[in-house]
Design an enzyme around this catalytic site. Sequence first.
Site, PDB file in Angstrom:
ATOM      1  N   TYR A  83       0.856  -1.181   0.000  1.00 50.26           N
ATOM      2  CA  TYR A  83       0.000   0.000   0.000  1.00 50.26           C
ATOM      3  C   TYR A  83       0.898   1.238   0.000  1.00 50.26           C
ATOM      4  CZ  TYR A  83      -4.158  -2.729   1.210  1.00 50.26           C
ATOM      5  OH  TYR A  83      -5.200  -3.607   1.189  1.00 50.26           O
ATOM      6  N   THR A  87      -1.158  -2.269  -4.776  1.00 50.53           N
ATOM      7  CA  THR A  87      -2.611  -2.084  -4.761  1.00 50.53           C
ATOM      8  C   THR A  87      -2.952  -0.640  -5.089  1.00 50.53           C
ATOM      9  OG1 THR A  87      -3.029  -3.890  -3.219  1.00 50.53           O
ATOM     10  CG2 THR A  87      -4.673  -2.141  -3.311  1.00 50.53           C
ATOM     11  N   LYS A 108      -2.556  -4.128  -8.900  1.00 55.82           N
ATOM     12  CA  LYS A 108      -3.810  -4.732  -8.447  1.00 55.82           C
ATOM     13  C   LYS A 108      -4.897  -3.670  -8.276  1.00 55.82           C
ATOM     14  CE  LYS A 108      -5.654  -7.633  -4.689  1.00 55.82           C
ATOM     15  NZ  LYS A 108      -6.650  -6.715  -4.088  1.00 55.82           N
ATOM     16  N   HIS A 110     -11.303  -5.329  -5.187  1.00 57.00           N
ATOM     17  CA  HIS A 110     -10.937  -5.463  -3.776  1.00 57.00           C
ATOM     18  C   HIS A 110     -11.936  -6.343  -3.035  1.00 57.00           C
ATOM     19  CE1 HIS A 110      -7.773  -3.528  -1.234  1.00 57.00           C
ATOM     20  NE2 HIS A 110      -8.500  -4.067  -0.273  1.00 57.00           N
TER      21      HIS A 110
END
Length: 378
Positions: free
Chosen positions: A130, A156, A252, A276
């Site tokens: 993250y 992500t 992602k 997600h």
Amino acid sequence: MSMILTIADLKDLARRRVPKMFFDYADSGGWTESTYRANEEDFQKIKFRQRVLVDMSNRSLESTMIGEKVAMPVALAPTGMTGMQHPDGEMLAAQAAEEFGVPFTLSTMSICSIEDVASVTKKPFWFQLYVLRDKDFVLNLIDRAKAAKCSALVLTLDLQILGQRHKDIRNGLSAPPRFTPKHIWQMATRPGWCIGMAGTQRRTFRNIVGHAKGVGDLTSLSSWTTEQFDPHLSWKDVAWIKERWGGKLILKGILDKEDALMAAKTGADAIIVSNHGGRQLDGAPSSIEVLEEIADAVGDTIEVHMDGGIRSGQDVLKALCLGAKGTYIGRPFLYGLGALGKDGVTKALEIIRKEMDITLALCGKRLVTDMGKDQLRR
């Protein structure tokens, strides 16, 4: 164990063994949970073509994901707080994945740290990143993943702002759990879980505590994580992360063709078509609904993976038919972990493998890599 035949069986057992706040964390979506439900339901609309009188011998599920050989094109997805489903959960899941021959992806928001997982595995695992406001901490995470010899970084893109999950708020979710009457009751009714947790020191976010500035206790960690997701994240950040990492990079959170085209220009090795797990934008399409359009648009220029809603080996094959080169399971392995620990993760993988193998044969194919759109009824 012999009567556990489906992922749903593991889910039922996990519900009985994991405290409600942590089971609900894994088994929930954003707001009305419409996208969470669609992720599963939309798979049911896709039908296979059954073929007969073809050679079904010598079948193989082996494939590759970002150039790595895999026993089947299924990876364990990065999931937060995995170590609260079962003591030392990330370590056990990583071991099960390694022994099975599929990738394991460790979340930034894991209970067991990068170093914890590296200490119990022999092969490289993947690390999910993250991007947070504290860039020094982000750089440190990347360097720690490199030091642990992680073979891929999964960046992500869809958590710049945290989606609201009503169950977590109502449950007062925290790690470790607060000792309120409600939480004490939830834990007291799960004695096996409590005994296991008493035997480990891994009960908080160990990638963060002791590594991020000013985070040394639960109170500061709670406020830090709430404030740290970076809403300024943009495509230009992919470049410096890619340079700092220097290895294989997976993006992602792609759910739109235009974003997929942008992602393909970054030089990343793969994208994951993902919403997600239905935990962010409620009302967004399911991952499987948009997979084909995205794969058709960029599949020749970047490897396309998919996660969201996979609950069976048949779901994996449907995703492969629609253009995915690899898939990820999150909740299925979490159900297995919560139900039976490491053996449960292995069981989840075995269930999916068996369902893939039988379906492959009945579709008239011997190699999983041969599955394509012509195996589906259109």
